[in-house]
Design a protein around this motif. Structure first.
Motif, short mmCIF file in Angstrom:
data_model
loop_
_atom_site.label_atom_id
_atom_site.label_comp_id
_atom_site.label_asym_id
_atom_site.label_seq_id
_atom_site.Cartn_x
_atom_site.Cartn_y
_atom_site.Cartn_z
N SER A 78 7.81 -2.78 -8.39
CA SER A 78 8.32 -2.28 -7.25
C SER A 78 8.25 -0.75 -7.27
O SER A 78 8.23 0.01 -6.23
CB SER A 78 9.84 -2.76 -7.06
N GLN A 147 13.99 -6.36 -2.82
CA GLN A 147 13.28 -7.10 -3.64
C GLN A 147 13.46 -8.45 -3.98
O GLN A 147 12.31 -9.17 -4.20
CB GLN A 147 13.08 -6.30 -5.26
N PHE A 150 11.20 -9.98 -1.28
CA PHE A 150 10.10 -9.97 -1.28
C PHE A 150 9.44 -11.03 -2.42
O PHE A 150 8.61 -11.53 -2.11
CB PHE A 150 9.65 -8.44 -1.71
N GLU A 197 14.14 -7.61 5.90
CA GLU A 197 12.60 -7.40 5.66
C GLU A 197 11.97 -8.31 6.98
O GLU A 197 12.17 -9.66 6.83
CB GLU A 197 12.21 -7.81 4.31
N TYR A 243 6.98 4.10 -0.76
CA TYR A 243 6.74 2.65 0.02
C TYR A 243 6.57 2.98 1.38
O TYR A 243 5.94 2.23 2.18
CB TYR A 243 7.53 1.81 -0.34
N ARG A 267 7.27 -0.23 5.88
CA ARG A 267 6.95 -0.05 4.82
C ARG A 267 5.61 -0.69 4.30
O ARG A 267 5.13 -0.61 3.19
CB ARG A 267 7.96 -1.14 3.78
N TYR A 270 3.03 -2.59 1.15
CA TYR A 270 3.29 -1.81 -0.25
C TYR A 270 3.89 -3.01 -1.06
O TYR A 270 3.53 -3.27 -2.16
CB TYR A 270 4.07 -0.54 -0.26
N ASP A 271 5.05 -3.49 -0.72
CA ASP A 271 5.68 -4.49 -1.29
C ASP A 271 5.20 -5.79 -1.86
O ASP A 271 5.10 -5.92 -2.78
CB ASP A 271 7.39 -4.55 -0.65
N SER A 274 2.21 -5.13 -4.09
CA SER A 274 2.78 -4.69 -5.27
C SER A 274 3.07 -5.76 -6.22
O SER A 274 2.95 -5.90 -7.41
CB SER A 274 3.90 -3.58 -5.49
N HIS A 275 3.79 -6.78 -5.85
CA HIS A 275 4.22 -8.23 -6.30
C HIS A 275 3.18 -9.29 -6.45
O HIS A 275 3.42 -10.37 -6.96
CB HIS A 275 5.40 -8.42 -5.51
N GLU A 315 12.00 -2.61 7.85
CA GLU A 315 13.00 -3.07 7.02
C GLU A 315 14.26 -2.15 7.56
O GLU A 315 14.28 -0.85 7.45
CB GLU A 315 12.97 -2.40 5.47
#
Length: 537
Positions: A78, A147, A150, A197, A243, A267, A270-271, A274-275, A315
């Motif tokens: 994150s 998080q 996500f 989110e 982010y 955001r 990105y999130d 990223s995961h 968000e």
């Protein structure tokens, strides 16, 4: 008018059981607070209103309650392990520590300018996981709830068959090891977030960002915040989080000035990017670190284009504690309802002067506490008629209990306050901790008492109508007590109610008093549930 000083709110909250300092009997723990009997009700009502508006009243939202402890890889990918930092400086003279961007090159504690260079300080709390303490057996207390949403994106999508756009809402605890917690519950180390989110098709994020800004402003107004006390701040690109594509901050006029109440961030992808695994195949627009540990692609299959894509995210994220503080600030009011006699005013003025003189001479008080008390007392004394209601707050300030003449001042001020002033919280009825208070006119009259208790029981059975019974004082004093905690309606059961009064037509009715107008009307007992059901919504 809203509260003008934080001390007014702190005094009310402690005196009436809204909020207490955490671990108070052991000297407290900085940055922690406990919500008391009334505070937990107000907090729960605010959260329930948010959940109802964002989950129950929408058809594009799901709920979630994710774990506080998460695999530490969550925070690696994150970006929190690397970037969730504040600039820390040390004062070489008094050895205190401060957040560099909150001071102006001078130590607030001792006034020294001999400060270290700022260095990054990661604000995540670490905790041991399992029986063996080593470099691999630890986790973080989550610094945000986002998080958890996500990493559960694929789970929610698979089990609900949602189509874009849709959102996931969560209310939960978060923890940040703030360098300098301050300003009551505004900046603390343990707090709650109300966070969404909202996942959208790439290319539609700007329109959705504006829609969510408008929705969130409207909601805060609906729970009682004035438009005059709300501002929208567009965060400059140079100040955006790593982010964020764009962020609006909803600012509220707290007693400390306009500060952030809620952030609404765009955001990008990105999130979820990223995961995700195999990031090179996802066509991400955001710059993300390479993820070699994830086992999932957090993508959405678009039935129209027949391809997998990574949604963009809007968000809206609000602090529950800051929301409570904003509601208290907005609702707080001090009113003089009748003149104080000249003799009583002079007695209070003399007691205040003696208290101020004693504070100025005290060698027990730290200079900071002494100066704060003297400043507050001077403001009260300049217009005693307007400021008299602030005397309890003055006497609740840190260090005031050590001044013996404070007891005399309280003894002179309390009768005047009881007779001529009231502090009132103009909370929306649906948010008020207690909706209705029931009083017997005479507490040693069994039939009046039993009738009052039965009314309380019947109204409480409504489920969302917290009702209390109180017979611990005269009716006027009970009214003032309920005004101060925001109870919108009070019921008095009297001799007319039980058919022993002068007017037979009033039998079976009670007096209902309105908090804001102080007007009273007679309402039949049989109609009370319907009467309040309409007013408390």
């Amino acid at each position: 008018m809203p509260a003008v000083t934080m001390d007014q709110l702190v005094s009310l909250c402690k005196r009436r059981g809204f909020i207490f300092p955490g671990s108070d009997i052991y000297g407290g723990l900085q940055g922690t607070y406990d919500f008391g009997p009334l505070g937990v009700e107000l907090k729960n009502n605010l959260k329930a209103a948010w959940w109802r508006a964002n989950v129950y009243e929408r058809d594009d939202m799901e709920g979630l309650d994710a774990a506080i402890l998460m695999n530490r890889l969550t925070w690696k990918y994150s970006g929190h392990e690397e970037t969730f930092t504040d600039p820390l400086v040390d004062c070489r003279s008094c050895r205190s520590r401060w957040r560099a961007d909150h001071i102006k090159d001078t130590c607030p504690n001792c006034g020294s300018k001999d400060l270290t260079e700022p260095r990054p300080f990661n604000m995540m709390f670490k905790t041991q996981v399992g029986p063996v303490a080593d470099d691999t057996s630890f986790a973080y207390l989550r610094p945000e709830t986002a998080q958890g949403i996500f990493v559960n994106f694929a789970n929610v999508l698979a089990t609900t068959s949602r189509k874009l756009p849709f959102g996931i809402a969560q209310i939960g605890k978060a923890f940040r090891n703030e360098i300098n917690p301050r300003n009551f519950i505004f900046r603390v180390r343990e707090f709650e977030q109300m966070e969404i989110e909202f996942f959208v098709m790439p290319g539609t994020e700007d329109a959705w960002h504006q829609r969510w800004l408008d929705d969130r402003l409207a909601w805060w107004r609906s729970v009682g915040l004035s438009s005059d006390n709300l501002q929208v701040y567009t965060v400059p690109k140079a100040d955006l989080a790593h982010y964020s594509k764009a962020t609006y901050d909803l600012m509220y006029r707290f007693p400390i000035g306009f500060e952030e109440l809620e952030g609404i961030a765009s955001r990008s992808d990105y999130d979820l990017g990223s995961h995700s695994k195999e990031q090179d195949s996802l066509g991400l627009s955001a710059k993300v670190g390479r993820n070699e540990d994830s086992t999932a692609k957090l993508t959405y299959f678009d039935p129209e284009s027949k391809r997998h894509l990574v949604p963009f995210v809007i968000e809206p994220s609000a602090g529950v504690d800051r929301g409570v503080l904003a509601l208290l600030t907005e609702a707080y009011d001090e009113q003089q309802i009748k003149p104080v006699t000249p003799e009583r005013t002079q007695a209070v003025a003399d007691a205040l002067a003696a208290f101020v003189k004693s504070v100025g001479r005290s060698e027990k008080l730290p200079s900071e506490q002494r100066d704060a008390m003297l400043e507050r007392a001077e403001l009260i004394g300049k217009d005693l008629a307007a400021g008299m209601a602030q005397i309890p707050g003055l006497l609740d300030m840190p260090g005031a209990s050590s001044i013996e003449l404070g007891k005399k001042l309280r003894g002179q001020a309390d009768p005047a306050l009881d007779e001529s002033y009231r502090t009132v919280l103009h909370l929306k009825p649906a948010l008020a901790p207690i909706k209705v208070a029931v009083f017997p006119l005479k507490r040693n009259a069994p039939e009046i008492v039993s009738t009052a208790r039965q009314i309380r029981k019947t109204l409480q059975a409504e489920g969302n109508m917290r009702t209390v019974y109180d017979d611990t004082g005269a009716i006027g004093k009970l009214y003032r007590r309920q005004d101060e905690i925001g109870t919108p309606y009070c019921i008095t059961v009297d001799f007319d109610t039980i058919g022993q009064g002068k007017d037979a037509a009033l039998s079976g009715t009670v007096t209902v008093r309105d908090r804001d107008t102080m007007q009273q009307e007679r309402v039949p007992i049989t109609e009370l549930q319907a009467y309040f059901r309409e007013k408390v919504r």
